[in-house]
Design a protein around this motif. Structure first.
Motif, mmCIF file in Angstrom:
data_model
loop_
_atom_site.group_PDB
_atom_site.id
_atom_site.type_symbol
_atom_site.label_atom_id
_atom_site.label_comp_id
_atom_site.label_asym_id
_atom_site.label_seq_id
_atom_site.Cartn_x
_atom_site.Cartn_y
_atom_site.Cartn_z
ATOM 1 N N ILE A 1 35.190 45.849 40.082
ATOM 2 C CA ILE A 1 35.823 44.547 40.288
ATOM 3 C C ILE A 1 36.243 44.395 41.750
ATOM 4 N N LEU A 2 36.897 45.408 42.284
ATOM 5 C CA LEU A 2 37.355 45.339 43.669
ATOM 6 C C LEU A 2 36.194 45.281 44.652
ATOM 7 N N PHE A 3 35.133 45.998 44.359
ATOM 8 C CA PHE A 3 33.970 45.990 45.239
ATOM 9 C C PHE A 3 33.340 44.600 45.274
ATOM 10 N N GLY A 4 33.195 43.973 44.118
ATOM 11 C CA GLY A 4 32.650 42.625 44.076
ATOM 12 C C GLY A 4 33.533 41.634 44.824
ATOM 13 N N ALA A 5 34.838 41.752 44.657
ATOM 14 C CA ALA A 5 35.764 40.841 45.343
ATOM 15 C C ALA A 5 35.743 41.070 46.850
ATOM 16 N N THR A 6 35.635 42.315 47.263
ATOM 17 C CA THR A 6 35.605 42.631 48.687
ATOM 18 C C THR A 6 34.345 42.083 49.353
ATOM 19 N N ILE A 7 33.253 42.064 48.635
ATOM 20 C CA ILE A 7 32.008 41.538 49.193
ATOM 21 C C ILE A 7 32.043 40.013 49.268
ATOM 22 N N SER A 8 32.501 39.367 48.199
ATOM 23 C CA SER A 8 32.379 37.904 48.131
ATOM 24 C C SER A 8 33.456 37.161 48.919
ATOM 25 N N ALA A 9 34.631 37.741 49.080
ATOM 26 C CA ALA A 9 35.723 37.006 49.735
ATOM 27 C C ALA A 9 35.389 36.566 51.163
ATOM 28 N N PRO A 10 34.928 37.435 52.040
ATOM 29 C CA PRO A 10 34.639 36.956 53.394
ATOM 30 C C PRO A 10 33.404 36.061 53.476
ATOM 31 N N ILE A 11 32.418 36.318 52.635
ATOM 32 C CA ILE A 11 31.192 35.536 52.688
ATOM 33 C C ILE A 11 31.448 34.102 52.232
ATOM 34 N N PHE A 12 32.216 33.938 51.158
ATOM 35 C CA PHE A 12 32.406 32.597 50.626
ATOM 36 C C PHE A 12 33.458 31.803 51.387
ATOM 37 N N GLY A 13 34.197 32.416 52.263
ATOM 38 C CA GLY A 13 35.011 31.645 53.190
ATOM 39 C C GLY A 13 34.123 30.842 54.119
ATOM 40 N N PHE B 1 30.896 30.054 53.375
ATOM 41 C CA PHE B 1 30.207 29.072 52.537
ATOM 42 C C PHE B 1 31.096 27.869 52.232
ATOM 43 N N ALA B 2 32.387 28.109 52.065
ATOM 44 C CA ALA B 2 33.306 27.007 51.779
ATOM 45 C C ALA B 2 33.373 26.034 52.951
ATOM 46 N N ARG C 1 35.041 23.501 49.602
ATOM 47 C CA ARG C 1 35.797 24.424 48.760
ATOM 48 C C ARG C 1 35.608 24.144 47.279
ATOM 49 N N ARG C 2 35.472 22.884 46.931
ATOM 50 C CA ARG C 2 35.373 22.523 45.516
ATOM 51 C C ARG C 2 34.159 23.186 44.866
ATOM 52 N N TYR C 3 32.992 23.076 45.511
ATOM 53 C CA TYR C 3 31.781 23.631 44.920
ATOM 54 C C TYR C 3 31.824 25.161 44.881
ATOM 55 N N CYS C 4 32.384 25.748 45.901
ATOM 56 C CA CYS C 4 32.510 27.211 45.911
ATOM 57 C C CYS C 4 33.490 27.682 44.833
ATOM 58 N N ALA C 5 34.576 26.939 44.645
ATOM 59 C CA ALA C 5 35.546 27.301 43.603
ATOM 60 C C ALA C 5 34.925 27.161 42.218
ATOM 61 N N ILE C 6 34.144 26.111 42.010
ATOM 62 C CA ILE C 6 33.464 25.939 40.715
ATOM 63 C C ILE C 6 32.475 27.080 40.482
ATOM 64 N N LYS D 1 32.447 39.641 37.686
ATOM 65 C CA LYS D 1 33.798 39.077 37.646
ATOM 66 C C LYS D 1 34.511 39.282 38.974
ATOM 67 N N GLY D 2 34.288 40.410 39.609
ATOM 68 C CA GLY D 2 34.878 40.660 40.925
ATOM 69 C C GLY D 2 34.360 39.694 41.977
ATOM 70 N N LEU D 3 33.063 39.372 41.913
ATOM 71 C CA LEU D 3 32.517 38.372 42.830
ATOM 72 C C LEU D 3 33.236 37.039 42.644
ATOM 73 N N GLY D 4 33.396 36.631 41.394
ATOM 74 C CA GLY D 4 34.095 35.380 41.113
ATOM 75 C C GLY D 4 35.543 35.420 41.539
ATOM 76 N N CYS D 5 36.169 36.560 41.360
ATOM 77 C CA CYS D 5 37.572 36.723 41.758
ATOM 78 C C CYS D 5 37.725 36.589 43.272
ATOM 79 N N GLY D 6 36.834 37.183 44.025
ATOM 80 C CA GLY D 6 36.887 37.082 45.485
ATOM 81 C C GLY D 6 36.625 35.670 45.971
ATOM 82 N N ILE D 7 35.699 34.983 45.315
ATOM 83 C CA ILE D 7 35.401 33.608 45.704
ATOM 84 C C ILE D 7 36.611 32.720 45.456
ATOM 85 N N CYS D 8 37.200 32.861 44.274
ATOM 86 C CA CYS D 8 38.369 32.025 43.945
ATOM 87 C C CYS D 8 39.559 32.361 44.827
#
Length: 144
Positions: A76-88, A90-91, A96-101, A131-138
């Motif tokens: 979970i943490l690995f997925g969140a760590t990968i997606s959080a900086p990338i989707f900032g 992308f947002a 932000r709305r589409y990335c949050a969805i 789920k970690g990817l989604g958590c990092g994106i949100c």
């Protein structure tokens, strides 16, 4: 006329002044990056709490070892760590709305897949990573 020594000294002082300004700019940028990173990690703890509760429920059903619990939690943490900086980034591009969805969709997919399709530790680990990817994106798109 100025002596060569005085000219060299003045040029040296001018260069040092420019370096000080350059260092001050980088210092401010580093402070900003540190503050944003800490804020992002603090936002990840929200989803991490939910995921950890889920793993406790899985532990009773599958009789997981401590090593398996650690692997699932870190997925979970690995997925969140990968997606959080990338989707900032992308947002900024897509909004932000589409990335949050998209992040919420990943969270729902990962949760339902874990519940209904998770039949082994490896498959659960993949769904927990999703789920970690989604958590990092949100955490990146919703906490701003």
């Amino acid at each position: 006329k100025k002596s060569a020594k005085k000219i060299v000294e003045e040029e040296r002082e001018a260069i040092l002044k420019k370096d000080d300004v350059f260092t001050e700019r980088h210092s401010e940028r580093n402070k900003l990056c540190l503050a944003l990173s800490l804020g992002c990690l603090a936002g990840l703890t929200n989803g991490y709490n939910y995921a950890s509760l889920n793993i406790l429920a899985i532990e009773n059903e599958y009789a997981l070892s401590d090593e398996d619990i650690g692997i699932l939690t870190n997925a979970i943490l690995f997925g969140a760590t990968i997606s959080a900086p990338i989707f900032g980034w992308f947002a900024d591009i897509f909004g932000r709305r589409y990335c949050a969805i998209f992040g919420e969709t990943l969270l729902i997919y990962g949760a339902l897949s874990t519940a209904f399709l998770g039949c082994s530790v490896k498959s659960i680990m993949i769904y927990e990573f999703i789920k970690g990817l989604g958590c990092g994106i949100c955490a990146t798109t919703k906490t701003l």
